[in-house]
Design a protein around this motif. Sequence first.
Motif, mmCIF file in Angstrom:
data_model
loop_
_atom_site.group_PDB
_atom_site.id
_atom_site.type_symbol
_atom_site.label_atom_id
_atom_site.label_comp_id
_atom_site.label_asym_id
_atom_site.label_seq_id
_atom_site.Cartn_x
_atom_site.Cartn_y
_atom_site.Cartn_z
ATOM 1 N N SER A 65 0.698 -1.136 -0.213
ATOM 2 C CA SER A 65 0.214 0.147 0.154
ATOM 3 C C SER A 65 0.990 1.677 -0.165
ATOM 4 O O SER A 65 1.133 1.718 0.596
ATOM 5 C CB SER A 65 -1.111 -0.115 1.243
ATOM 6 O OG SER A 65 -1.713 1.126 1.032
ATOM 7 N N GLU A 66 1.203 1.942 -0.972
ATOM 8 C CA GLU A 66 1.794 2.832 -1.135
ATOM 9 C C GLU A 66 0.741 4.781 -1.024
ATOM 10 O O GLU A 66 0.021 4.848 -2.028
ATOM 11 C CB GLU A 66 2.194 3.029 -2.561
ATOM 12 C CG GLU A 66 3.005 2.033 -2.665
ATOM 13 C CD GLU A 66 4.516 2.288 -3.516
ATOM 14 O OE1 GLU A 66 5.034 2.918 -4.380
ATOM 15 O OE2 GLU A 66 4.934 1.061 -4.135
ATOM 16 N N GLY A 67 1.219 5.486 -0.003
ATOM 17 C CA GLY A 67 0.381 6.906 0.509
ATOM 18 C C GLY A 67 -1.219 6.405 0.138
ATOM 19 O O GLY A 67 -2.103 7.883 -0.383
ATOM 20 N N GLU B 74 3.677 6.180 4.174
ATOM 21 C CA GLU B 74 2.864 6.398 4.593
ATOM 22 C C GLU B 74 3.980 7.539 5.975
ATOM 23 O O GLU B 74 4.966 7.767 5.696
ATOM 24 C CB GLU B 74 3.102 5.783 6.480
ATOM 25 C CG GLU B 74 2.773 6.303 7.619
ATOM 26 C CD GLU B 74 1.429 6.152 8.199
ATOM 27 O OE1 GLU B 74 0.382 6.863 6.669
ATOM 28 O OE2 GLU B 74 0.048 6.487 8.875
ATOM 29 N N MET B 75 3.302 9.594 5.401
ATOM 30 C CA MET B 75 3.496 10.502 5.778
ATOM 31 C C MET B 75 4.454 9.992 7.298
ATOM 32 O O MET B 75 4.009 9.989 8.273
ATOM 33 C CB MET B 75 2.377 11.345 5.663
ATOM 34 C CG MET B 75 2.536 12.872 6.081
ATOM 35 S SD MET B 75 3.800 13.732 4.606
ATOM 36 C CE MET B 75 2.954 13.894 3.626
ATOM 37 N N THR B 76 5.346 10.652 7.413
ATOM 38 C CA THR B 76 6.562 10.644 8.050
ATOM 39 C C THR B 76 7.053 11.617 8.467
ATOM 40 O O THR B 76 7.731 12.098 7.356
ATOM 41 C CB THR B 76 7.239 9.233 7.953
ATOM 42 O OG1 THR B 76 6.879 8.143 8.069
ATOM 43 C CG2 THR B 76 8.120 9.381 9.270
ATOM 44 N N TRP B 77 7.477 12.114 10.475
ATOM 45 C CA TRP B 77 7.987 13.203 10.309
ATOM 46 C C TRP B 77 9.243 12.928 10.238
ATOM 47 O O TRP B 77 10.417 11.864 10.340
ATOM 48 C CB TRP B 77 8.808 13.530 11.652
ATOM 49 C CG TRP B 77 6.878 14.604 12.113
ATOM 50 C CD1 TRP B 77 5.829 13.788 13.142
ATOM 51 C CD2 TRP B 77 6.400 15.718 11.344
ATOM 52 N NE1 TRP B 77 4.832 14.925 12.805
ATOM 53 C CE2 TRP B 77 4.765 15.833 12.319
ATOM 54 C CE3 TRP B 77 7.126 16.141 9.852
ATOM 55 C CZ2 TRP B 77 3.989 17.093 11.681
ATOM 56 C CZ3 TRP B 77 5.541 17.684 9.675
ATOM 57 C CH2 TRP B 77 4.478 17.637 10.428
ATOM 58 N N ASP C 114 12.726 19.330 3.528
ATOM 59 C CA ASP C 114 13.727 18.679 5.454
ATOM 60 C C ASP C 114 12.890 17.775 6.528
ATOM 61 O O ASP C 114 13.124 17.558 7.240
ATOM 62 C CB ASP C 114 14.393 20.185 5.751
ATOM 63 C CG ASP C 114 14.734 20.236 4.853
ATOM 64 O OD1 ASP C 114 15.802 19.302 3.913
ATOM 65 O OD2 ASP C 114 15.902 21.640 4.466
ATOM 66 N N TYR C 115 11.743 18.458 6.883
ATOM 67 C CA TYR C 115 11.229 17.665 7.597
ATOM 68 C C TYR C 115 10.284 16.768 7.890
ATOM 69 O O TYR C 115 9.861 16.077 8.420
ATOM 70 C CB TYR C 115 10.346 19.244 8.509
ATOM 71 C CG TYR C 115 11.555 20.012 8.740
ATOM 72 C CD1 TYR C 115 12.111 20.345 10.315
ATOM 73 C CD2 TYR C 115 11.390 21.374 7.801
ATOM 74 C CE1 TYR C 115 12.606 21.238 10.600
ATOM 75 C CE2 TYR C 115 12.038 22.965 8.223
ATOM 76 C CZ TYR C 115 13.303 22.638 10.244
ATOM 77 O OH TYR C 115 13.367 23.141 9.869
ATOM 78 N N LEU C 116 9.579 16.495 6.741
ATOM 79 C CA LEU C 116 8.274 15.755 7.028
ATOM 80 C C LEU C 116 8.514 14.535 5.211
ATOM 81 O O LEU C 116 8.989 15.144 4.233
ATOM 82 C CB LEU C 116 7.739 15.467 6.658
ATOM 83 C CG LEU C 116 6.778 16.636 5.530
ATOM 84 C CD1 LEU C 116 5.247 16.986 5.813
ATOM 85 C CD2 LEU C 116 7.397 17.983 5.011
ATOM 86 N N SER C 117 8.115 13.150 4.897
ATOM 87 C CA SER C 117 8.037 12.372 3.615
ATOM 88 C C SER C 117 7.303 11.546 3.445
ATOM 89 O O SER C 117 6.723 11.301 4.873
ATOM 90 C CB SER C 117 9.937 12.236 3.905
ATOM 91 O OG SER C 117 9.863 12.085 1.992
#
Length: 251
Positions: free
Chosen positions: A112-114, A142-145, A237-240
Amino acid sequence: MTELELLIDFHVDAERQGPGSGEDTLKALSFIDINPEASLKIADIGCGTGAQTLTLAQNLNGCITAVDLFADFLTKLNDRANKLNLENKITTLEKSMDALPFDNEEYDILWSEGAIYNIGFESGLKNWKRFLKTNGYIAVSEMTWKTKNRPKEIEEHWNNEYPEIDTASGKIKILEENGFSPVGFFFLSEKSWLDNYYSPMEKRFDAFLQKHENSDAAKAIVEGERQEIALYRRYKDYLSYGFYIAKKLPS
């Protein structure tokens, strides 16, 4: 058109409905111990128009059930699969990811992508785990800090949009607490966001607005996407998206 119908119309002709790349999919796949002789059963949950589904089909021996709630996305995926002669390896299923009609321990790999954010990371793991064979693998982005501390603007935005956003260590802890052993992790690159998702999206704005006669609803969708893109560029720079790959442990 409703707002949902407009959103589907905006995204249906895109190669991707979220950040990613074929390289990301293959990198995640490289963490999975696969018997090349085995015929695998894979489910791609929240597949969209199936960019990653096609990559998996081209690189795995077996059959993929590609699941999405929206029929228009699945139609596009079927068209692409036919053009690549992959139709015998991919079966599409129009279902909600929180009401999957799978059997217990039916699948070797869940992908499961995004998309898992639609029901929540932990909820998805708990709901889907039973469909996975013991020692089978799950791979989700998954959205991650990326950092422990963030500027207030981006912190407040994503805590409001997706309260489950967390650091990688927090997500890995959830995997471990739900009977999974992590085997791999990486962050998606800036290219996966900008070159593969946001830049193609920006090129569709004018045609989308023209198609819908510059309606207020269409303008609201474009403006919302523009704001999201600006936030990403300012705070990348803070999330991806973090890509998590884990093995299901014996009960």
